[in-house]
Design a protein around this motif. Structure first.
Motif, PDB file in Angstrom:
ATOM      1  N   VAL A  84      -0.912  -5.146   3.900  1.00  0.00           N
ATOM      2  CA  VAL A  84      -1.137  -3.773   3.719  1.00  0.00           C
ATOM      3  C   VAL A  84      -0.103  -3.735   2.141  1.00  0.00           C
ATOM      4  O   VAL A  84       1.352  -4.248   2.065  1.00  0.00           O
ATOM      5  N   ASN A  86      -0.242  -0.399   0.050  1.00  0.00           N
ATOM      6  CA  ASN A  86      -0.714   0.528  -0.323  1.00  0.00           C
ATOM      7  C   ASN A  86      -0.704   1.985   0.717  1.00  0.00           C
ATOM      8  O   ASN A  86      -1.906   0.818   1.145  1.00  0.00           O
ATOM      9  N   SER A  88      -2.426   6.130   0.637  1.00  0.00           N
ATOM     10  CA  SER A  88      -2.290   6.885   0.565  1.00  0.00           C
ATOM     11  C   SER A  88      -1.748   7.862   0.941  1.00  0.00           C
ATOM     12  O   SER A  88      -1.084   7.498   2.319  1.00  0.00           O
ATOM     13  N   ALA A 100      -6.584   6.337   2.669  1.00  0.00           N
ATOM     14  CA  ALA A 100      -6.990   4.714   1.790  1.00  0.00           C
ATOM     15  C   ALA A 100      -5.751   3.861   1.752  1.00  0.00           C
ATOM     16  O   ALA A 100      -4.050   4.297   2.006  1.00  0.00           O
ATOM     17  N   VAL A 101      -6.054   2.693   2.740  1.00  0.00           N
ATOM     18  CA  VAL A 101      -5.283   1.576   2.851  1.00  0.00           C
ATOM     19  C   VAL A 101      -5.600   0.049   1.280  1.00  0.00           C
ATOM     20  O   VAL A 101      -6.643  -0.152   1.540  1.00  0.00           O
ATOM     21  N   PHE A 102      -4.664   0.326   1.097  1.00  0.00           N
ATOM     22  CA  PHE A 102      -4.729  -1.084   0.183  1.00  0.00           C
ATOM     23  C   PHE A 102      -4.492  -2.394  -0.227  1.00  0.00           C
ATOM     24  O   PHE A 102      -3.085  -1.969   1.086  1.00  0.00           O
ATOM     25  N   TYR A 103      -5.224  -3.391   0.288  1.00  0.00           N
ATOM     26  CA  TYR A 103      -4.701  -4.269   0.825  1.00  0.00           C
ATOM     27  C   TYR A 103      -4.832  -5.450  -0.203  1.00  0.00           C
ATOM     28  O   TYR A 103      -5.703  -5.534  -1.193  1.00  0.00           O
ATOM     29  N   ASP A 156      -7.928  -8.681  -4.405  1.00  0.00           N
ATOM     30  CA  ASP A 156      -7.184  -6.886  -4.091  1.00  0.00           C
ATOM     31  C   ASP A 156      -8.134  -6.069  -3.507  1.00  0.00           C
ATOM     32  O   ASP A 156      -9.202  -5.592  -3.968  1.00  0.00           O
ATOM     33  N   SER A 158      -9.645  -2.770  -0.411  1.00  0.00           N
ATOM     34  CA  SER A 158      -9.418  -1.167  -0.446  1.00  0.00           C
ATOM     35  C   SER A 158     -10.318  -0.519   1.340  1.00  0.00           C
ATOM     36  O   SER A 158     -11.410  -1.589   1.396  1.00  0.00           O
ATOM     37  N   ASN A 175     -14.215  -0.762   2.283  1.00  0.00           N
ATOM     38  CA  ASN A 175     -14.501   0.313   1.452  1.00  0.00           C
ATOM     39  C   ASN A 175     -15.275  -1.215   0.109  1.00  0.00           C
ATOM     40  O   ASN A 175     -14.328  -1.077  -0.218  1.00  0.00           O
ATOM     41  N   LEU A 196      -8.899   7.183  -3.034  1.00  0.00           N
ATOM     42  CA  LEU A 196      -8.467   6.514  -3.976  1.00  0.00           C
ATOM     43  C   LEU A 196      -7.991   5.819  -5.670  1.00  0.00           C
ATOM     44  O   LEU A 196      -7.553   5.076  -5.795  1.00  0.00           O
ATOM     45  N   LYS A 199      -4.275   4.035  -5.715  1.00  0.00           N
ATOM     46  CA  LYS A 199      -3.605   3.101  -5.420  1.00  0.00           C
ATOM     47  C   LYS A 199      -2.390   2.775  -6.416  1.00  0.00           C
ATOM     48  O   LYS A 199      -2.403   3.414  -7.982  1.00  0.00           O
TER      49      LYS A 199
END
Length: 199
Positions: A84, A86, A88, A100-103, A156, A158, A175, A196, A199
């Motif tokens: 992970v 970031n 939101s 939202a999960v950014f990884y 990268d 999400s 996503n 989204l 980010k």
């Protein structure tokens, strides 16, 4: 004035700790979800998947699809890492909380069906597959290894975290292009757009 300053300060601290707690909770759950994926624990993955996904394809069908994808005699797929990067802010719509999960994900594809072919054929196949993956993920994100007949893809990506009172804890839905129609039908457009952008 001093009381007002103290009140505002304590309010900001409580808001900050609330934001940290939702981020920490989602990150912890998302990391468990990814660890299950890395270890190919498909029941664990499905436990963390948003249950409304199973209205479109049953849990058994989803598990069978995952098992088939990861046990192909032609190609071996491994997740080397999923981290992970970031999370939101939350957005609440009709009592359902979204984030939202950014990884970052690293995936290895080993082409088993090519192992017994000539060095020339192997090189041609690997070059073709690298060029194909370069188009999708960018040349800097794809490395090839002729010795093991494999590609490592760095990407990268999400997904959405969903806390629905109907279910226990945070659940997730990917996503990506393959899931777009499903995601669009489950998560309101205003939520997708807003989250989204963070980010």
């Amino acid at each position: 004035m001093k009381k007002l300053t103290t009140l505002i300060l304590s309010l900001l601290i409580s808001l900050l700790s609330f934001a940290q707690s939702h981020t920490t909770e989602i990150t912890k759950n998302a990391q468990t979800y990814y660890d299950h994926m890395t270890n190919q624990n498909f029941d664990g993955v499905l436990d963390y998947m948003y249950p409304k996904v199973f209205d479109f394809a049953s849990r058994d069908q989803m598990k069978a699809g995952m098992e088939q994808m990861f046990s192909s005699s032609d190609m071996k797929i491994e997740f080397l890492s999923n981290d992970v990067t970031n999370v939101s802010e939350e957005k609440i719509v009709e009592d359902i909380t979204y984030a939202a999960v950014f990884y970052n994900s690293k995936m290895k594809m080993t082409f088993l069906s090519e192992k017994d072919k000539s060095a020339e054929d192997q090189k041609a196949f690997l070059d073709f597959m690298k060029a194909t993956m370069d188009t999708q993920f960018g040349p800097d994100n794809v490395t090839s290894d002729a010795e093991t007949m494999s590609l490592v893809i760095n990407m990268d990506a999400s997904m959405f975290a969903i806390k629905d009172p109907e279910y226990d804890g945070w659940k997730f839905i990917g996503n990506d292009d393959a899931m777009k129609q499903l995601v669009d039908s489950i998560i309101p457009e205003s939520v997708r757009t807003t989250l989204l952008e963070e980010k």
